[in-house]
Design a protein around this motif. Structure first.
Motif, mmCIF file in Angstrom:
data_model
loop_
_atom_site.group_PDB
_atom_site.id
_atom_site.type_symbol
_atom_site.label_atom_id
_atom_site.label_comp_id
_atom_site.label_asym_id
_atom_site.label_seq_id
_atom_site.Cartn_x
_atom_site.Cartn_y
_atom_site.Cartn_z
ATOM 1 N N VAL A 1 -1.989 4.119 10.636
ATOM 2 C CA VAL A 1 -1.522 3.253 9.556
ATOM 3 C C VAL A 1 -2.400 2.005 9.464
ATOM 4 C CG1 VAL A 1 0.409 1.828 8.747
ATOM 5 C CG2 VAL A 1 0.840 4.110 9.687
ATOM 6 N N ARG A 2 -2.790 1.481 10.610
ATOM 7 C CA ARG A 2 -3.710 0.334 10.630
ATOM 8 C C ARG A 2 -5.035 0.703 9.966
ATOM 9 N NH1 ARG A 2 -4.880 -3.273 16.071
ATOM 10 N NH2 ARG A 2 -6.511 -4.631 15.235
ATOM 11 N N ALA A 3 -5.533 1.905 10.253
ATOM 12 C CA ALA A 3 -6.773 2.368 9.641
ATOM 13 C C ALA A 3 -6.621 2.540 8.139
ATOM 14 C CB ALA A 3 -7.210 3.687 10.283
ATOM 15 N N ALA A 4 -5.456 3.023 7.708
ATOM 16 C CA ALA A 4 -5.215 3.208 6.274
ATOM 17 C C ALA A 4 -5.254 1.869 5.538
ATOM 18 C CB ALA A 4 -3.872 3.901 6.050
ATOM 19 N N LYS A 5 -4.658 0.840 6.128
ATOM 20 C CA LYS A 5 -4.700 -0.490 5.521
ATOM 21 C C LYS A 5 -6.143 -0.980 5.420
ATOM 22 C CE LYS A 5 -0.247 -1.726 7.605
ATOM 23 N NZ LYS A 5 0.390 -2.564 8.650
ATOM 24 N N MET B 1 0.841 -1.189 0.000
ATOM 25 C CA MET B 1 0.000 0.000 0.000
ATOM 26 C C MET B 1 0.880 1.244 0.000
ATOM 27 S SD MET B 1 -2.781 1.225 2.854
ATOM 28 C CE MET B 1 -1.509 1.403 4.098
ATOM 29 N N ASN B 2 0.603 2.159 -0.903
ATOM 30 C CA ASN B 2 1.348 3.415 -0.986
ATOM 31 C C ASN B 2 0.564 4.520 -0.286
ATOM 32 O OD1 ASN B 2 3.391 2.230 -2.528
ATOM 33 N ND2 ASN B 2 2.258 2.565 -4.420
ATOM 34 N N VAL B 3 1.203 5.187 0.647
ATOM 35 C CA VAL B 3 0.544 6.179 1.497
ATOM 36 C C VAL B 3 1.095 7.565 1.226
ATOM 37 C CG1 VAL B 3 0.132 6.902 3.893
ATOM 38 C CG2 VAL B 3 0.128 4.466 3.296
ATOM 39 N N GLY B 4 0.202 8.555 1.253
ATOM 40 C CA GLY B 4 0.611 9.954 1.189
ATOM 41 C C GLY B 4 0.241 10.657 2.473
ATOM 42 N N LEU B 5 1.072 11.591 2.882
ATOM 43 C CA LEU B 5 0.820 12.363 4.100
ATOM 44 C C LEU B 5 0.550 13.819 3.768
ATOM 45 C CD1 LEU B 5 3.618 11.224 6.610
ATOM 46 C CD2 LEU B 5 1.262 10.387 6.442
ATOM 47 N N PHE B 6 -0.505 14.373 4.355
ATOM 48 C CA PHE B 6 -0.674 15.818 4.398
ATOM 49 C C PHE B 6 0.017 16.327 5.664
ATOM 50 C CE2 PHE B 6 -4.731 14.777 2.064
ATOM 51 C CZ PHE B 6 -4.434 15.460 0.895
ATOM 52 N N GLY B 7 0.662 17.469 5.584
ATOM 53 C CA GLY B 7 1.261 18.063 6.780
ATOM 54 C C GLY B 7 2.417 17.256 7.348
ATOM 55 N N THR B 8 3.331 16.884 6.487
ATOM 56 C CA THR B 8 4.432 16.014 6.892
ATOM 57 C C THR B 8 5.300 16.625 7.989
ATOM 58 O OG1 THR B 8 4.473 15.220 4.610
ATOM 59 C CG2 THR B 8 6.360 14.671 5.990
ATOM 60 N N ASN B 9 5.433 17.939 8.012
ATOM 61 C CA ASN B 9 6.345 18.588 8.952
ATOM 62 C C ASN B 9 5.769 18.756 10.347
ATOM 63 O OD1 ASN B 9 4.689 20.597 7.389
ATOM 64 N ND2 ASN B 9 5.482 21.963 8.985
ATOM 65 N N GLY B 10 4.491 18.449 10.566
ATOM 66 C CA GLY B 10 3.891 18.593 11.883
ATOM 67 C C GLY B 10 4.373 17.529 12.855
ATOM 68 N N ALA C 1 6.286 5.585 11.765
ATOM 69 C CA ALA C 1 5.391 4.428 11.756
ATOM 70 C C ALA C 1 5.365 3.753 10.393
ATOM 71 C CB ALA C 1 3.978 4.855 12.161
ATOM 72 N N LEU C 2 5.347 4.552 9.344
ATOM 73 C CA LEU C 2 5.349 3.986 7.996
ATOM 74 C C LEU C 2 6.694 3.336 7.673
ATOM 75 C CD1 LEU C 2 3.378 6.845 6.270
ATOM 76 C CD2 LEU C 2 2.667 4.445 6.333
ATOM 77 N N GLN D 1 3.804 -3.416 5.497
ATOM 78 C CA GLN D 1 2.724 -3.464 4.512
ATOM 79 C C GLN D 1 2.389 -2.107 3.903
ATOM 80 O OE1 GLN D 1 0.089 -5.518 7.442
ATOM 81 N NE2 GLN D 1 -0.289 -6.931 5.756
ATOM 82 N N ALA D 2 2.978 -1.055 4.412
ATOM 83 C CA ALA D 2 2.687 0.291 3.906
ATOM 84 C C ALA D 2 3.987 1.041 3.662
ATOM 85 C CB ALA D 2 1.815 1.061 4.897
#
Length: 267
Positions: A243-247, A1-10, A19-20, A25-26
């Motif tokens: 991350v669990r929710a994203a999966k 699974m490929n994940v994108g983050l909004f607000g990476t610097n927060g 975590a990723l 799996q992500a």
């Protein structure tokens, strides 16, 4: 699974990178920051203190939908609408941990859920979501004359009060008792007051230092009291839950889900 983050610097963005990085799996494929951010082109490994990363932060306007399967958003209400509309436009599932949303922004969640699957939760800790189940059980078992108070503590930088998690606890209890939290919630006390109305659900807020997050639901009767408490010692617990929710949400039908759905817990 490929994940994108909004607000990476927060603060949460940086922990989500960790975590990723630890997930088998992500994979983090897109790390966005605001278009005027000084963090543009910063290596995400430098942000999170993880060596060996090659991905860099890009402005939201340059985010390509081809690179991601699911987005995660732990930003601020001021950018929430732009982020959710990007997900709607590009049909991308999203996990949302932004708190302090206005009623209009909450309504936008329901609008978005008609088009995409999304997970929205006040707290992504597995322990906190177990707590939500436990407080419902306690509320249903105790007498109507039991006094109920919710005490929460967070770091000095947290902007919303009470916390989204405290409100979620209050709403879980109120719902179990057939009450409306907007009517029975008491969010401040000062000066001389009449005897406590036992239909109230009181809230107390503490802000200080680097407290990650502590929540207690207090059920107090004459002669005994029950306290159900959760204490987080690291933001990584929230990031792992996200991350669990994203999966989980990746291939779901459009709709608005929460961590109770993700974990398969009873309501």
């Amino acid at each position: 699974m490929n994940v994108g983050l909004f607000g990476t610097n927060g603060r949460m963005g940086r922990v989500l990178i960790e975590a990723l990085n630890n997930s088998e799996q992500a994979t983090l494929r897109a790390a966005t920051v605001r278009d005027d951010s000084p963090w543009i082109n910063m290596n995400v490994g430098e942000l999170a203190g993880i060596p060996g990363q090659t991905l860099t932060c890009t402005p939201v306007s340059k985010l390509s939908p081809d690179h991601v399967d699911v987005m995660i958003d732990f930003t601020l209400p001021v950018v929430f609408e732009d982020n959710i509309r990007w997900c709607i436009t590009h049909k991308k599932p999203v996990v949302i941990g932004t708190t302090g949303l206005s009623p209009a922004q909450v309504a936008l969640l329901d609008e978005a859920a008609q088009h995409i699957p999304l997970v929205f939760a006040a707290n992504y800790s597995v322990g906190v979501n177990l707590m939500l189940s436990l407080v419902r059980q306690a509320a249903s078992a105790l007498d109507d004359d039991t006094d109920i108070e919710i005490i929460e503590a967070h770091h000095r930088y947290k902007q919303d009060a009470p916390s989204g998690t405290a409100l979620a606890i209050g709403e879980a209890i109120a719902g179990e008792l057939g009450r409306d939290l907007s009517d029975c919630g008491v969010f401040s006390r000062e000066g001389k007051m009449p005897a406590r109305d036992q239909k109230q659900i009181g809230f107390a807020t503490v802000r200080g230092g680097d407290i990650v997050g502590e929540h207690t639901a207090l059920f107090a009767d004459l002669g005994e009291r029950l306290e159900i408490t959760h204490k987080a010692s690291s933001r990584l617990t929230f990031a792992k839950g996200a991350v669990r929710a994203a999966k989980w949400v990746q291939n779901k039908a459009p709709g608005r889900y929460d961590m109770i759905n993700v974990l398969g817990l009873p309501r």
